[in-house]
Motif scaffolding. Structure first.
Motif, short mmCIF file in Angstrom:
data_model
loop_
_atom_site.label_atom_id
_atom_site.label_comp_id
_atom_site.label_asym_id
_atom_site.label_seq_id
_atom_site.Cartn_x
_atom_site.Cartn_y
_atom_site.Cartn_z
N GLY A 8 -14.12 31.20 18.52
CA GLY A 8 -14.69 31.75 17.30
C GLY A 8 -13.59 32.46 16.52
N ILE A 9 -13.57 32.26 15.21
CA ILE A 9 -12.54 32.85 14.36
C ILE A 9 -13.19 33.82 13.37
CG2 ILE A 9 -10.66 32.41 12.73
CD1 ILE A 9 -10.42 29.61 13.83
N ILE A 10 -12.63 35.02 13.28
CA ILE A 10 -13.07 35.99 12.29
C ILE A 10 -12.13 35.90 11.10
CG2 ILE A 10 -13.54 38.41 11.79
CD1 ILE A 10 -14.02 38.85 14.75
N GLY A 11 -12.59 35.29 10.03
CA GLY A 11 -11.76 35.11 8.84
C GLY A 11 -11.17 33.72 8.77
N PHE A 12 -11.20 33.12 7.58
CA PHE A 12 -10.67 31.77 7.41
C PHE A 12 -9.84 31.69 6.14
CE2 PHE A 12 -10.91 27.06 7.34
CZ PHE A 12 -10.63 26.83 8.68
N GLY A 13 -8.93 32.66 6.01
CA GLY A 13 -7.99 32.65 4.90
C GLY A 13 -6.77 31.84 5.26
N LEU A 14 -5.61 32.28 4.77
CA LEU A 14 -4.36 31.54 5.01
C LEU A 14 -4.12 31.32 6.49
CD1 LEU A 14 -1.55 30.42 4.21
CD2 LEU A 14 -0.72 32.79 4.24
N SER A 15 -4.23 32.37 7.28
CA SER A 15 -3.92 32.26 8.70
C SER A 15 -4.91 31.37 9.43
CB SER A 15 -3.88 33.64 9.34
OG SER A 15 -3.63 33.55 10.72
N GLY A 16 -6.20 31.64 9.24
CA GLY A 16 -7.20 30.85 9.94
C GLY A 16 -7.17 29.38 9.55
N ARG A 17 -7.01 29.13 8.25
CA ARG A 17 -7.06 27.75 7.75
C ARG A 17 -5.81 26.96 8.05
NH1 ARG A 17 -6.20 23.45 6.81
NH2 ARG A 17 -6.91 22.05 5.14
N ALA A 21 -6.47 26.85 12.75
CA ALA A 21 -7.40 25.71 12.80
C ALA A 21 -6.70 24.36 13.04
CB ALA A 21 -8.23 25.65 11.52
N PRO A 22 -5.60 24.04 12.35
CA PRO A 22 -5.00 22.72 12.59
C PRO A 22 -4.52 22.53 14.03
CG PRO A 22 -4.22 23.65 10.52
CD PRO A 22 -4.96 24.74 11.23
N PHE A 23 -3.91 23.56 14.62
CA PHE A 23 -3.39 23.42 15.98
C PHE A 23 -4.51 23.39 17.01
CE2 PHE A 23 0.36 24.78 13.71
CZ PHE A 23 1.35 23.99 14.29
N LEU A 24 -5.55 24.18 16.79
CA LEU A 24 -6.68 24.15 17.71
C LEU A 24 -7.41 22.81 17.63
CD1 LEU A 24 -8.02 27.73 16.97
CD2 LEU A 24 -6.87 26.99 19.06
N THR A 25 -7.45 22.22 16.43
CA THR A 25 -8.16 20.96 16.23
C THR A 25 -7.52 19.82 17.02
OG1 THR A 25 -8.95 21.61 14.04
CG2 THR A 25 -8.82 19.25 14.49
N HIS A 299 3.42 25.21 21.35
CA HIS A 299 3.77 25.92 22.58
C HIS A 299 2.99 27.22 22.71
CE1 HIS A 299 6.78 23.02 23.42
NE2 HIS A 299 7.70 23.47 22.60
N PHE A 300 2.75 27.89 21.57
CA PHE A 300 2.00 29.14 21.63
C PHE A 300 0.59 28.89 22.18
CE2 PHE A 300 -1.00 32.24 20.12
CZ PHE A 300 -0.37 33.44 20.37
N TYR A 301 -0.09 27.89 21.65
CA TYR A 301 -1.47 27.63 22.06
C TYR A 301 -1.53 27.07 23.48
CZ TYR A 301 -2.35 28.46 17.16
OH TYR A 301 -2.40 29.04 15.91
N ASP A 302 -0.54 26.28 23.86
CA ASP A 302 -0.50 25.79 25.23
C ASP A 302 -0.36 26.95 26.21
OD1 ASP A 302 -0.76 23.16 24.43
OD2 ASP A 302 1.40 22.75 24.48
N ASN A 303 0.52 27.91 25.88
CA ASN A 303 0.67 29.08 26.74
C ASN A 303 -0.60 29.92 26.75
OD1 ASN A 303 1.71 32.30 26.57
ND2 ASN A 303 2.38 31.11 28.34
N LEU A 304 -1.24 30.05 25.59
CA LEU A 304 -2.48 30.82 25.52
C LEU A 304 -3.54 30.21 26.43
CD1 LEU A 304 -4.36 32.95 24.29
CD2 LEU A 304 -4.75 31.39 22.37
N TYR A 305 -3.67 28.90 26.40
CA TYR A 305 -4.65 28.23 27.27
C TYR A 305 -4.34 28.52 28.74
CZ TYR A 305 -6.95 24.60 29.97
OH TYR A 305 -7.69 23.94 30.92
N ARG A 306 -3.09 28.36 29.11
CA ARG A 306 -2.73 28.55 30.52
C ARG A 306 -2.90 29.99 30.96
NH1 ARG A 306 2.73 25.25 31.76
NH2 ARG A 306 2.04 25.70 33.90
N ALA A 307 -2.71 30.93 30.04
CA ALA A 307 -2.95 32.34 30.37
C ALA A 307 -4.45 32.60 30.56
CB ALA A 307 -2.39 33.23 29.28
#
Length: 344
Positions: A8-17, A21-25, A299-307
């Protein structure tokens, strides 16, 4: 076993969009299910399978959501992140992680008690230039570093009517771009012995700081971190001097620019810089173009998942998250007192 993290994302401005979102997708380990937008439906336009909700309470009440991304204005980071942790959710917080080091410690202690991940979004660790600098250091191409300078400049002579330039609770350039530069320095060199700062307003009509010069003092080196909103030629990024060589790098990582073109980050050669942006390595043997490592926020999201699943510790450690905010505090205090302050 592999699992899918419900997001779940709080806010969908520059950062969220354009960052999350693209990397999580394109990452099979994550699925964005709900996004908080107060008045718009930008997330549904990006992906019709995403459900829009109008409050963070509605998001936190969903027991299926595992991870909350706090991508809202800085003055909300602490409250939203604390509420998410109390609801049993992992949290990824846009920089700055918190507005005070006391808040950062409180969030991290709460996460520790509940066995959850709480981490700042420090994507600039995975920029092409920073990955290349890490390669140079691993290969000992520069020897012992004696001076490290990093700049992140922009030319925005008009003060924007946005919270980043108007809200005194977490606004200003030091909290914004400074969070990235300080994190990179701490990731490379650890905690400094002392800190000095020159934090100023240089634009007419400015409300919050738009210029900073932060110095980190180590026993064997000096780290210089600078940013200005009145730099027409903002291409210089790094100047590093060591006992074996020097490295100079121009040009900003291309991933953000590519994402703004609505190109998903699963394309071939993602993050590969053009040769015109390669840095220059100078040694006693001569001056050479040094190819850049491809930038890769994956790499950031891959590490986040593994954590989250307990396979690997988070690369942006709790100690580093606190240190970044504490250095910002000390830089502001130093700027006011005109003194070098011990890191404590």
């Amino acid at each position: 076993m592999s699992r899918t993290i419900q997001v779940g994302i709080i806010g969908f401005g520059l950062s969220g969009r354009y960052f999350h979102a693209p990397f999580l997708t394109v990452n099979p380990h994550f699925k964005i299910t709900k996004v908080v937008e107060r008045h718009r439906n930008e997330a549904e336009a990006f992906d019709p399978t995403i459900q829009t909700v109008r409050s963070h309470e509605a998001l936190l009440a969903d027991p299926a959501i595992d991870l909350i991304i706090v991508s809202s204005p800085n003055d909300t980071h602490f409250a939203y992140a604390k509420a998410a942790l109390e609801a049993g959710k992992h949290v990824l917080i846009e920089k700055p992680f918190a507005n005070t080091s006391a808040q950062a410690r409180e969030l991290l202690e709460l996460a520790r008690q509940k066995g959850l991940v709480a981490i700042p979004y420090q994507n600039r660790r995975y920029d092409a230039d920073f990955l290349t600098i890490q390669q140079l250091l691993r290969e000992d191409q520069l020897g012992d570093i004696v001076e490290y300078e990093c700049r992140y400049d922009r030319f925005r002579p008009d003060v924007a009517n946005s919270w980043k330039e108007q809200d005194t609770d977490g606004g200003g350039n030091l909290y914004n771009l400074g969070s990235h530069l300080i994190d990179q320095a701490v990731a490379l060199f650890g905690l400094p012995e002392s800190v000095s700062g020159d934090v100023r307003i240089i634009r007419k009509g400015g409300v919050l700081d738009d210029y900073f010069d932060v110095r980190l003092f180590y026993p064997d080196k000096r780290v210089i971190l600078k940013s200005s909103m009145l730099t027409i030629d903002s291409s210089l990024r790094y100047i590093i001097h060591g006992t074996k060589g020097s490295f100079i790098k121009y040009g900003l990582d291309i991933q953000e620019e590519t994402q703004r073109k609505n190109i998903l980050p699963n394309t071939p050669d993602w993050g590969a810089e053009p040769e015109s942006q390669y840095g220059m390595l100078t040694t006693p043997e001569g001056r050479f173009t040094f190819p850049s490592q491809p930038g890769n926020y994956h790499h950031f999201y891959d590490n986040l998942y593994r954590a989250i699943v307990g396979e690997k510790p988070q690369e942006v450690t709790p100690e580093q998250a606190i240190a970044v905010i504490r250095i910002i505090e000390l830089a502001n205090e130093s700027s006011q007192s005109k003194k070098v302050l011990e890191f404590r």
